[in-house]
Design a protein around this motif. Structure first.
Motif, PDB file in Angstrom:
ATOM      1  N   PHE A 163       0.808  -1.224   0.000  1.00  0.00           N
ATOM      2  CA  PHE A 163       0.000   0.000   0.000  1.00  0.00           C
ATOM      3  C   PHE A 163       0.841   1.273   0.000  1.00  0.00           C
ATOM      4  O   PHE A 163       0.551   2.214  -0.745  1.00  0.00           O
ATOM      5  CB  PHE A 163      -0.923  -0.006   1.222  1.00  0.00           C
ATOM      6  CG  PHE A 163      -1.706   1.261   1.403  1.00  0.00           C
ATOM      7  CD1 PHE A 163      -2.824   1.520   0.616  1.00  0.00           C
ATOM      8  CD2 PHE A 163      -1.327   2.207   2.340  1.00  0.00           C
ATOM      9  CE1 PHE A 163      -3.546   2.689   0.766  1.00  0.00           C
ATOM     10  CE2 PHE A 163      -2.044   3.381   2.504  1.00  0.00           C
ATOM     11  CZ  PHE A 163      -3.156   3.628   1.719  1.00  0.00           C
ATOM     12  N   LEU A 164       1.894   1.337   0.818  1.00  0.00           N
ATOM     13  CA  LEU A 164       2.617   2.588   1.033  1.00  0.00           C
ATOM     14  C   LEU A 164       3.231   3.140  -0.250  1.00  0.00           C
ATOM     15  O   LEU A 164       3.001   4.299  -0.626  1.00  0.00           O
ATOM     16  CB  LEU A 164       3.702   2.391   2.088  1.00  0.00           C
ATOM     17  CG  LEU A 164       4.579   3.609   2.392  1.00  0.00           C
ATOM     18  CD1 LEU A 164       3.721   4.768   2.902  1.00  0.00           C
ATOM     19  CD2 LEU A 164       5.667   3.260   3.393  1.00  0.00           C
ATOM     20  N   LEU A 165       4.020   2.334  -0.953  1.00  0.00           N
ATOM     21  CA  LEU A 165       4.670   2.814  -2.176  1.00  0.00           C
ATOM     22  C   LEU A 165       3.649   3.131  -3.262  1.00  0.00           C
ATOM     23  O   LEU A 165       3.811   4.102  -4.010  1.00  0.00           O
ATOM     24  CB  LEU A 165       5.671   1.781  -2.676  1.00  0.00           C
ATOM     25  CG  LEU A 165       6.858   1.472  -1.757  1.00  0.00           C
ATOM     26  CD1 LEU A 165       7.788   0.465  -2.414  1.00  0.00           C
ATOM     27  CD2 LEU A 165       7.604   2.741  -1.390  1.00  0.00           C
ATOM     28  N   ALA A 166       2.624   2.307  -3.354  1.00  0.00           N
ATOM     29  CA  ALA A 166       1.590   2.558  -4.363  1.00  0.00           C
ATOM     30  C   ALA A 166       0.868   3.874  -4.098  1.00  0.00           C
ATOM     31  O   ALA A 166       0.459   4.576  -5.037  1.00  0.00           O
ATOM     32  CB  ALA A 166       0.593   1.396  -4.376  1.00  0.00           C
ATOM     33  N   LEU A 167       0.714   4.217  -2.831  1.00  0.00           N
ATOM     34  CA  LEU A 167       0.049   5.475  -2.487  1.00  0.00           C
ATOM     35  C   LEU A 167       0.932   6.681  -2.796  1.00  0.00           C
ATOM     36  O   LEU A 167       0.448   7.714  -3.276  1.00  0.00           O
ATOM     37  CB  LEU A 167      -0.320   5.457  -0.999  1.00  0.00           C
ATOM     38  CG  LEU A 167      -0.949   6.739  -0.438  1.00  0.00           C
ATOM     39  CD1 LEU A 167      -2.312   6.999  -1.076  1.00  0.00           C
ATOM     40  CD2 LEU A 167      -1.072   6.648   1.077  1.00  0.00           C
TER      41      LEU A 167
END
Length: 290
Positions: A163-167
Motif C-alpha cells: 500500500f505505502l509505495l503505491a500510495l
C-alpha cells in the motif's frame, strides 16, 4: 446468518469503485515483479551456492541487509532517485522496488535449497560438458521447483497487498493498484462498509485462486534423495544392482519433474546415474566387508 443474500452489492462495488482497472494494474505489477524475483533470485542463489568468486560473502551480506532494513530507512533516497529518473507515476515505480524487496528472501531461501543438494549432481553435469547456464536450466530449476513456488506465493502476496509505495508513487488514477483504489470507498466523514467489504472479498479471490492449485508444489513435493534411498536399500539387504539402477533412474526423473526425460537430458542423467550407482556399490561393499 442474513435472511437474504444481496449479490448485487458485488457488482455495485466493482462498478462504483473501478476495481476492474485497479485489478489490471495490480496484476501487471505483481506478475512482472514476481517473475523478476524468481529469475534473478534463482540465478543469484545458484551463484552464491555453487560458485566461488571474490566478494561473494560481502555481496551476500548486502542482500541480508534487505531483510533487516525497513523500507522507511531508505524511502527518501529511493523517492529522490525515482523523481530524478522520471519513474514516478509509472508502473516501474512499483515493479522495481517490489523486485528489490523480494530478492533477499528469495536468494536466502533458494540458496538453502541448493546447499542441501549433493554436490555430485553438479559435478556429474559439469564432467558431462554442461556449462553454467545448462546446469542452471536443466538441473537447478527442476530441483528447486518447490522452493520457487514458495517464493512466488510470498512475493505475489506482498506485491498484491502493498500500500505505502503505491500510495506515494502513483497519483494517476489509471495506474493505481487495488489497495490504493479501495480508498475510494472511504472519505473523511463516512465509510461505505458494505461496498468496501464486498470489494475486499473480490480482490481476495485472485490470491486464493493462485494458492489452491499450486499448494502441492511446496507442500507435497518432498523427494527422497537417491543417496538416502541407497542407504535404506543397503539396510534392507535385498536390493540388487539392477533394482538400484531402476530406483536411481526413477528418482532422477522425479527430481526433474516429469516421467519421461527429453533426449538432450539423457547424457546428464546417465552421468548422474553412474555416479550414484558407484556410491551405492561402495556403500554396499563397505557394509559387506564390515
Amino acid at each position: 446468518l442474513p435472511k437474504s443474500w444481496d449479490w448485487s452489492v458485488f457488482a455495485q462495488a466493482w462498478a462504483d469503485g473501478g476495481i476492474g482497472q485497479y485489478a489490471i494494474n495490480s496484476f501487471i505489477v505483481t506478475a512482472v515483479s514476481t517473475l523478476a524475483i524468481l529469475a534473478l533470485g534463482s540465478m543469484a542463489a545458484f551463484a552464491f551456492s555453487r560458485m566461488k568468486f571474490r566478494g561473494s560473502a560481502l555481496l551476500l551480506t548486502l542482500f541480508t541487509l534487505g531483510l533487516l532494513l525497513p523500507i522507511q530507512s531508505y524511502f527518501i533516497a529511493q523517492n529522490s532517485l525515482f523523481e530524478y529518473l522520471h519513474l514516478k507515476d509509472t508502473r516501474w515505480a512499483l515493479i522495481i522496488p517490489y523486485t528489490a524487496m523480494g530478492l533477499p528472501l528469495a536468494i536466502w531461501l533458494l540458496k538453502a535449497y541448493l546447499d542441501s543438494l549433493p554436490k555430485e549432481l553438479f559435478e556429474a553435469a559439469r564432467i558431462d560438458g554442461a556449462g553454467d547456464f545448462r546446469i542452471y536450466w536443466s538441473v537447478v530449476v527442476p530441483l528447486i521447483r518447490s522452493g520457487m513456488a514458495t517464493v512466488a506465493i510470498f512475493s505475489a502476496l506482498a506485491a498484491w497487498n502493498e500500500f505505502l509505495l503505491a500510495l506515494l508513487y502513483i497519483q494517476n488514477d489509471a495506474l493505481k493498484t487495488i489497495p490504493v483504489g479501495l480508498l475510494a470507498f472511504s472519505t473523511k466523514y463516512i465509510t461505505d462498509y458494505h461496498l468496501l467489504f464486498a470489494a475486499l472479498t473480490i480482490v481476495t479471490i485472485p490470491m486464493i485462486a493462485v494458492y489452491v492449485p499450486t499448494n502441492h508444489l511446496y507442500l507435497g513435493d518432498i523427494v527422497i534423495c537417491p543417496q538416502v534411498a541407497a542407504e535404506q536399500a543397503r539396510h534392507a539387504g535385498h536390493a540388487t544392482a539392477d533394482e538400484m539402477r531402476l530406483l536411481l533412474t526413477h528418482g532422477m526423473l522425479h527430481l526433474l519433474g516429469h516421467d519421461h526425460a527429453q533426449p538432450d537430458e539423457h547424457q546428464v542423467m546417465f552421468a548422474l546415474q553412474a555416479t550414484l550407482l558407484a556410491e551405492w556399490e561402495g556403500v554396499r561393499d563397505g557394509g559387506a566387508g564390515a
